[in-house]
Motif scaffolding. Structure first.
Motif, PDB file in Angstrom:
ATOM      1  N   LEU A 158      43.324  10.269  17.801  1.00 15.43           N
ATOM      2  CA  LEU A 158      43.667  11.678  17.660  1.00 15.43           C
ATOM      3  C   LEU A 158      45.069  11.961  18.194  1.00 15.43           C
ATOM      4  N   THR A 159      45.401  11.336  19.318  1.00 19.65           N
ATOM      5  CA  THR A 159      46.742  11.520  19.890  1.00 19.65           C
ATOM      6  C   THR A 159      47.802  10.994  18.938  1.00 19.65           C
ATOM      7  N   GLY A 160      47.599   9.791  18.411  1.00 16.36           N
ATOM      8  CA  GLY A 160      48.557   9.232  17.463  1.00 16.36           C
ATOM      9  C   GLY A 160      48.682  10.065  16.205  1.00 16.36           C
ATOM     10  N   SER A 161      47.589  10.721  15.794  1.00 20.20           N
ATOM     11  CA  SER A 161      47.615  11.543  14.581  1.00 20.20           C
ATOM     12  C   SER A 161      48.503  12.775  14.723  1.00 20.20           C
ATOM     13  N   CYS A 162      48.810  13.160  15.960  1.00 24.88           N
ATOM     14  CA  CYS A 162      49.714  14.297  16.162  1.00 24.88           C
ATOM     15  C   CYS A 162      51.118  13.999  15.623  1.00 24.88           C
ATOM     16  N   PHE A 163      51.409  12.735  15.357  1.00 22.19           N
ATOM     17  CA  PHE A 163      52.672  12.382  14.715  1.00 22.19           C
ATOM     18  C   PHE A 163      52.824  13.085  13.364  1.00 22.19           C
ATOM     19  N   PHE A 164      51.711  13.389  12.713  1.00 19.38           N
ATOM     20  CA  PHE A 164      51.746  13.988  11.382  1.00 19.38           C
ATOM     21  C   PHE A 164      51.814  15.506  11.410  1.00 19.38           C
ATOM     22  N   VAL A 165      51.972  16.090  12.614  1.00 15.40           N
ATOM     23  CA  VAL A 165      52.165  17.531  12.730  1.00 15.40           C
ATOM     24  C   VAL A 165      53.647  17.821  12.483  1.00 15.40           C
ATOM     25  N   LEU A 166      53.982  18.189  11.261  1.00 13.56           N
ATOM     26  CA  LEU A 166      55.370  18.419  10.873  1.00 13.56           C
ATOM     27  C   LEU A 166      55.872  19.748  11.422  1.00 13.56           C
ATOM     28  N   PRO A 167      57.182  19.903  11.599  1.00 15.36           N
ATOM     29  CA  PRO A 167      57.744  21.127  12.181  1.00 15.36           C
ATOM     30  C   PRO A 167      57.754  22.297  11.201  1.00 15.36           C
ATOM     31  N   GLU A 168      56.581  22.731  10.810  1.00 14.85           N
ATOM     32  CA  GLU A 168      56.419  23.871   9.913  1.00 14.85           C
ATOM     33  C   GLU A 168      55.242  24.711  10.399  1.00 14.85           C
ATOM     34  N   PRO A 169      55.302  26.049  10.284  1.00 13.91           N
ATOM     35  CA  PRO A 169      54.217  26.905  10.786  1.00 13.91           C
ATOM     36  C   PRO A 169      52.842  26.535  10.240  1.00 13.91           C
ATOM     37  N   SER A 170      52.789  26.038   9.014  1.00 14.52           N
ATOM     38  CA  SER A 170      51.496  25.702   8.416  1.00 14.52           C
ATOM     39  C   SER A 170      50.808  24.530   9.110  1.00 14.52           C
ATOM     40  N   TYR A 171      51.549  23.788   9.955  1.00 14.66           N
ATOM     41  CA  TYR A 171      50.960  22.648  10.665  1.00 14.66           C
ATOM     42  C   TYR A 171      50.500  23.011  12.075  1.00 14.66           C
ATOM     43  N   LEU A 172      50.651  24.276  12.472  1.00 13.01           N
ATOM     44  CA  LEU A 172      50.228  24.684  13.812  1.00 13.01           C
ATOM     45  C   LEU A 172      48.742  24.430  14.028  1.00 13.01           C
ATOM     46  N   LEU A 173      47.922  24.856  13.084  1.00 17.98           N
ATOM     47  CA  LEU A 173      46.474  24.713  13.245  1.00 17.98           C
ATOM     48  C   LEU A 173      46.085  23.234  13.340  1.00 17.98           C
ATOM     49  N   LEU A 174      46.706  22.383  12.536  1.00 19.87           N
ATOM     50  CA  LEU A 174      46.408  20.956  12.603  1.00 19.87           C
ATOM     51  C   LEU A 174      46.693  20.424  14.000  1.00 19.87           C
ATOM     52  N   GLY A 175      47.846  20.766  14.542  1.00 24.24           N
ATOM     53  CA  GLY A 175      48.204  20.294  15.879  1.00 24.24           C
ATOM     54  C   GLY A 175      47.228  20.774  16.934  1.00 24.24           C
ATOM     55  N   CYS A 176      46.847  22.053  16.857  1.00 25.81           N
ATOM     56  CA  CYS A 176      45.920  22.610  17.844  1.00 25.81           C
ATOM     57  C   CYS A 176      44.538  21.977  17.716  1.00 25.81           C
ATOM     58  N   VAL A 177      44.103  21.724  16.487  1.00 28.55           N
ATOM     59  CA  VAL A 177      42.788  21.109  16.274  1.00 28.55           C
ATOM     60  C   VAL A 177      42.776  19.673  16.791  1.00 28.55           C
ATOM     61  N   LEU A 178      43.843  18.916  16.531  1.00 29.02           N
ATOM     62  CA  LEU A 178      43.906  17.540  17.025  1.00 29.02           C
ATOM     63  C   LEU A 178      43.863  17.501  18.552  1.00 29.02           C
ATOM     64  N   LEU A 179      44.596  18.398  19.198  1.00 26.46           N
ATOM     65  CA  LEU A 179      44.578  18.441  20.656  1.00 26.46           C
ATOM     66  C   LEU A 179      43.209  18.879  21.178  1.00 26.46           C
TER      67      LEU A 179
END
Length: 433
Positions: free
Chosen positions: A105-126
């Motif tokens: 899950l930590t490594g998957s945060c690499f795929f959180v791109l710098p765009e607002p639409s990726y905020l939820l993905l980053g928060c869910v992974l964390l």
């Protein structure tokens, strides 16, 4: 009311093997990459909760809600996870499996791109990382009783927490001077946003490497052959029977689990949202936060290590009460203050008191754990802690929403700490060995 304690329920164990202690503490060193680097000081504060994804106020709310939901999942899963690891004799196996999921899950945060639409993905992974990290810690904490004696449990628990903070320092220093501070970092990386994504890969590798020693050095716990195996859903019925037995025969153990659920949620919130507040409310630049993070981890390590000494002599309750009072005073001062100097002083005081409260809460449970039920009690410890773990994130997010300022999130955290302290005061002290 008489309480069964570790001193009464566990036969005399051999003197602690310090090689095993260091291997056990290495897991705490590795987990710092998730706790300090990902969720506190770098990935969250410098990347996920910035204007790239919608601004500090909005992103803090989204992160708070996701972590609150994660707390509910932990509350549902943790006690049964601990119970089943006790019964199956697979404590080490489940520690390894849950740690591996955290790594992925930590490594998957690499795929959180710098765009607002990726905020939820980053928060869910964390948030999911928090879930599996907590499940891993159920088994990790239960191992404390395999490598300690009643007279050394406080000291060894403090060593574990201190290793966690020191691991955070080393990881932060490597990342700051090797990747984030130079214009061109490791492997020729120069794009700032890409650097933060690489932080996720570094953190995943860090967790994986330093989690290995405990899996080789600590033997698997032995299952009780007289204990019948039960199914997953039947485990919940057994859980409720355990809670009923605690209410009937060991009520103050249950009282402590409830009180610690509250104050540990406040402790977790300090680390989760501390750097976010430093940047959004007190105007810290990225370099300032990292320097503070290193200093804060040094202070926290000193506090945690010292706590072990006082825990074994004064008892864990005294250490926790003093620490919570110190945290409340520091939080109130910060709420009414502004400027970096004030944050440096009272932010470091927060770090000083967090470590002892965390370490002594863990030993409090260890001193109460019955033989063969360590994982289940630590599972309840995780569950009650995470059953309440939605409170601080939701209060933090709600106070920001109600008052329109991130500063008011401090009040939400302080309320949780105060409630935990008030509930702890009437709890009986565990017997000292």
């Amino acid at each position: 009311m008489s309480e069964t304690t570790i001193a009464e329920s566990v036969p005399t164990r051999p003197k602690s093997q310090w090689g095993q202690v260091l291997a056990w503490a290495s897991w705490d060193w590795g987990s710092a990459a998730f706790n300090a680097v990902m969720t506190t000081f770098i990935f969250t504060a410098f990347y996920l909760t910035t204007d790239i994804f919608g601004g500090a106020d909005y992103t803090s709310q989204v992160l708070g809600w996701c972590l609150g939901i994660a707390g509910v999942l932990i509350a549902i899963l943790a006690p049964v996870a601990g119970q089943r690891s006790d019964h199956s004799g697979r404590r080490r196996l489940w520690l390894g499996i849950n740690t591996l999921v955290v790594v992925l899950l930590t490594g998957s945060c690499f795929f959180v791109l710098p765009e607002p639409s990726y905020l939820l993905l980053g928060c869910v992974l964390l948030a999911l990382g928090h879930v599996f990290s907590e499940l891993a810690s159920v088994n990790y904490n239960a191992m404390l009783l395999q490598i300690s004696t009643p007279k050394s449990i406080g000291r060894i628990s403090g060593i574990g927490w201190a290793f966690g903070y020191l691991g955070g320092i080393v990881a932060l220093l490597i990342l700051y001077y090797g990747l984030l501070s130079p214009e061109v970092g490791f492997f020729g990386i120069s794009d700032e946003n890409f650097k933060y994504r690489v932080v996720a890969l570094f953190s995943a590798a860090w967790i994986a490497v330093f989690s290995l020693p405990v899996l080789f050095a600590i033997p698997e716990n032995k299952a009780d052959p007289t204990t019948p195996k039960i199914g997953f859903f039947a485990s919940y019925r057994e859980l409720f029977r355990t809670i009923a037995r605690l209410w009937q025969h060991r009520r103050h153990t249950l009282y402590f689990l409830i009180s610690s659920a509250i104050f540990r949620d406040g402790l977790a919130a300090i680390f989760t949202f501390g750097a976010v507040i430093a940047v959004g409310t007190f105007g810290f630049a990225k370099g300032d936060v990292l320097i503070f993070a290193i200093a804060g981890n040094v202070v926290a390590a000193i506090g945690a290590f010292s706590a072990g000494y006082f825990d074994d002599r004064l008892g864990p309750k005294t250490v926790i009460v003093i620490s919570l009072i110190g945290l409340l005073v520091s939080a109130v001062v910060l709420f009414f203050s502004s400027g970096k100097t004030i944050f440096w002083i009272f932010g470091l005081l927060l770090c000083l008191f967090v470590g002892p409260a965390q370490s002594s809460a863990r030993t409090f449970v260890g001193r109460l754990a019955p033989r063969g039920g360590e994982g289940e009690l630590y599972g309840l410890y995780a569950t009650t802690g995470r059953a309440a773990s939605f409170i601080a994130p939701i209060l933090f997010a709600s106070f920001i929403a109600w008052f329109g300022s991130q500063r008011f999130g401090i009040i939400g955290i302080a309320i949780v700490l105060l409630a935990g302290l008030l509930l702890l005061i009437p709890v009986n002290r565990p017997a000292q060995a």
